[in-house]
Scaffold this active site. Structure first.
Site, short mmCIF file in Angstrom:
data_model
loop_
_atom_site.label_atom_id
_atom_site.label_comp_id
_atom_site.label_asym_id
_atom_site.label_seq_id
_atom_site.Cartn_x
_atom_site.Cartn_y
_atom_site.Cartn_z
N PRO A 228 21.57 43.77 82.86
CG PRO A 228 21.98 45.36 81.21
CD PRO A 228 20.94 44.38 81.68
CG ASP A 251 24.82 35.42 90.28
OD1 ASP A 251 24.85 34.48 91.07
OD2 ASP A 251 24.58 35.31 89.07
CE LYS A 273 32.99 32.42 90.37
NZ LYS A 273 33.30 32.46 88.97
N GLY A 305 22.20 39.73 83.95
CA GLY A 305 21.95 39.47 82.52
C GLY A 305 20.81 38.50 82.32
CG ASP A 306 18.85 35.28 79.34
OD1 ASP A 306 17.72 35.71 79.05
OD2 ASP A 306 19.12 34.06 79.38
CG MET A 385 36.04 39.52 78.47
SD MET A 385 37.50 40.43 78.09
CE MET A 385 36.99 42.07 78.61
N1 SAH Z 1 24.36 35.91 82.44
C1 SAH Z 1 25.13 37.11 82.25
C2 SAH Z 1 26.60 36.85 82.01
C3 SAH Z 1 27.31 36.25 83.18
S1 SAH Z 1 29.05 35.98 82.85
C4 SAH Z 1 24.51 37.91 81.07
O1 SAH Z 1 23.65 37.40 80.37
O2 SAH Z 1 24.90 39.05 80.88
C5 SAH Z 1 29.73 37.42 83.56
C6 SAH Z 1 30.35 38.29 82.49
O3 SAH Z 1 29.32 39.01 81.85
C7 SAH Z 1 31.27 39.34 83.03
O4 SAH Z 1 32.57 38.84 83.21
C8 SAH Z 1 31.23 40.37 81.93
O5 SAH Z 1 32.04 40.02 80.85
C9 SAH Z 1 29.82 40.26 81.47
N2 SAH Z 1 28.96 41.30 82.09
C10 SAH Z 1 27.94 41.11 82.94
N3 SAH Z 1 27.36 42.28 83.25
C11 SAH Z 1 28.03 43.24 82.59
C12 SAH Z 1 27.91 44.66 82.50
N4 SAH Z 1 26.97 45.34 83.17
N5 SAH Z 1 28.79 45.32 81.70
C13 SAH Z 1 29.73 44.65 81.00
N6 SAH Z 1 29.88 43.32 81.06
C14 SAH Z 1 29.04 42.62 81.84
#
Ligand code: SAH
Length: 480
Positions: A228, A251, A273, A305-306, A385
């Site tokens: 994250p 990304d 983006k 994230g994942d 979101m």
């Molecule tokens: N693959 C990522 C998600 C990508 S979609 C995962 O597994 O976390 C992108 C969305 O993930 C963002 O719009 C937000 O809602 C959420 N997100 C990603 N990183 C975040 C963070 N550090 N804190 C809060 N929301 C996060």
């Protein structure tokens, strides 16, 4: 370098240990692990050594030390608690030209025992030239944590294949590259995970592929989940592969501190983006991945994230498989679990929430959601979101029966230094998102557990929020 580190083949050779206490026993255990023949010279033995004697694993001479006991020794260990005896052993050893270690006495020792990490056949030895055995042990502990438990099995496997690989790939550079990619590749990951079935077949296939493309123009792709945001939440494997990659496609959300763990000469390409610029399309990213890999590069596709949670990792994997390019997928901590950990908000909790659902609520996707199911109590729903969706989410959930007092929490920039946790309710969350206003990336958690979130840095709103949080607390206790 004050000492030369070497690994000594001591199998079936005689080592004489002077002393019969706990220290002597510890050294004896090490020596036996390396298959040495051990003679212990001591009038009395501690329990461990008695057991070894009774099992016939050591030769015991129940005598005081005399130089005659050193006959035939390749190595000598002085482990008595009598300084004069240890000194006499050291001197007798040196006179005979035999390597001696005096325990805890580097000055009298010709060799010292390192602290070791044992993943046999892989062994890491750590020494401080006798300056601080405690420090050596600390370093050992750190290395211990870095090395996969089954590294030894991996080394055994590589050992079995060594001659075959050498025969198939006689050119050294090609062979080195092959092994490098083997240790970072899918077969090695499987072995490290303890899954040996099919490893030999997979290895055979890889070797044949490598032979078929003699220029070693075989790239591969690592689909890496970077977590994250906090670089300390990277997995060890993600770090290893970042170090390996020739090129990074990342990304926008992946922070600099994580990219900095890649090799310095690796090329970096931001495919996220960028506001005000035309987005790089997914199709274009897919083509870049294939193109770079076909040039023989090791490509790290680094995602927030994942990779398999709203990360379009599945599409990339499918495209790469189709193109016959080897892929390693490295899981990452997804935003929901990262946010839950830092907000102190368990995603499931006995009596409050029996299930958790991760939902994406961006634009077009929201019409496909089963809103009725999402509006039920005693569960946790995490919305990944854009902030703009919060009004829609609130109104849909309330229409379908969730009370306005139902707990929710917004977690902005989870695990980043400027993270904010905003506890709220389904009824108030739209207004809160407008007031703040939200910074991205942000997650919305809806469910009874959201009342357990620890608010952080709520600034001017903290009084109102504290009151709301208090009400929620009661609501939860009454409900749960
Ligand atoms: N693959 C990522 C998600 C990508 S979609 C995962 O597994 O976390 C992108 C969305 O993930 C963002 O719009 C937000 O809602 C959420 N997100 C990603 N990183 C975040 C963070 N550090 N804190 C809060 N929301 C996060």
């Amino acid at each position: 370098m004050d000492y030369l580190p070497i690994f000594v083949d001591i199998r079936d050779r005689l080592v004489v240990v002077i002393g019969g206490g706990a220290v002597a026993a510890r050294k004896t255990e090490h020596l036996l692990k390396a298959h040495a023949r051990v003679r212990v010279v001591a009038p009395e033995l501690d329990t461990t050594l008695c057991v070894y004697r009774d099992l016939g694993r050591i030769e015991h001479r129940p005598l005081l030390f005399s130089p005659a006991q050193l006959e035939g020794a390749q190595l000598i260990v002085a482990a008595t608690d009598d300084d004069a005896v240890n000194a006499a052993v050291a001197q007798a050893a040196r006179e005979r030209g035999i390597w001696v270690n005096v325990v805890d006495d580097a000055a009298r020792s010709a060799f010292i025992f390192p602290a070791i990490v044992d993943r046999s056949p892989v062994i890491v030895a750590v020494g401080t030239a006798g300056n601080s055995p405690t420090l050596a042990r600390r370093v050992r502990t750190q290395i211990e944590a870095l090395l996969p438990e089954r590294l030894g099995q991996l080394a055994d496997f590589a050992g079995r294949w060594r001659a075959r690989v050498q025969a198939a790939l006689p050119a050294l550079p090609q062979r080195l590259k092959f092994w490098d990619s083997f240790f970072n590749g899918p077969v090695a990951s499987q072995l490290i995970a303890g899954r040996n079935a099919g490893a030999d077949e997979a290895m055979q296939q890889r070797l044949e592929m490598e032979r078929a493309t003699p220029d070693s123009k075989r790239g591969e792709v690592y689909l890496i989940g970077a977590g994250p945001g906090d670089p300390d939440l990277l997995t060890l494997r993600a770090q290893q592969l970042l170090q390996q990659a020739d090129v990074l496609l990342h990304d926008r959300l992946v922070p600099e501190a994580i990219l900095a763990r890649a090799r310095r000469d690796a090329e970096r390409i931001n495919v996220g983006k960028v506001p005000g610029r035309q987005d790089v399309t997914q199709d274009y990213i897919n083509r870049m991945l294939v193109e770079y890999a076909r040039r023989g590069l090791r490509v790290a596709r680094v995602k927030g994230g994942d990779p398999f949670v709203f990360g379009r990792g599945g599409e990339e994997l499918a495209v790469l498989r189709e193109a016959g390019i080897p892929v390693v997928v490295v899981p990452g901590i997804t935003a929901a679990t990262g946010a839950a950990a830092s907000a102190g908000l368990p995603l499931t909790h006995r009596g409050l929430s029996q299930s958790v659902t991760f939902v994406t609520a961006t634009g077009a996707d929201t019409s496909l959601l089963d809103w009725k199911a999402l509006a039920r109590p005693n569960q946790t729903v995490v919305f990944y979101m854009g902030g703009a969706q919060i009004d829609l989410i609130a109104s849909r959930l309330m229409e379908l029966g969730l009370p306005a007092t139902h707990p929710a929490a917004i977690v902005e920039r989870a695990t980043w230094p400027d993270e904010r946790v905003l506890p709220t309710t389904v009824g108030q969350m739209s207004a809160m998102a407008r007031q703040e206003p939200l910074r991205s990336p942000a997650l919305l958690v809806v469910g009874e557990v959201a009342a357990l979130a620890l608010p952080s840095q709520i600034g001017a709103h903290h009084v109102a929020d504290a009151r709301v949080a208090g009400e929620l607390d009661l609501h939860v206790r009454a409900g749960g």
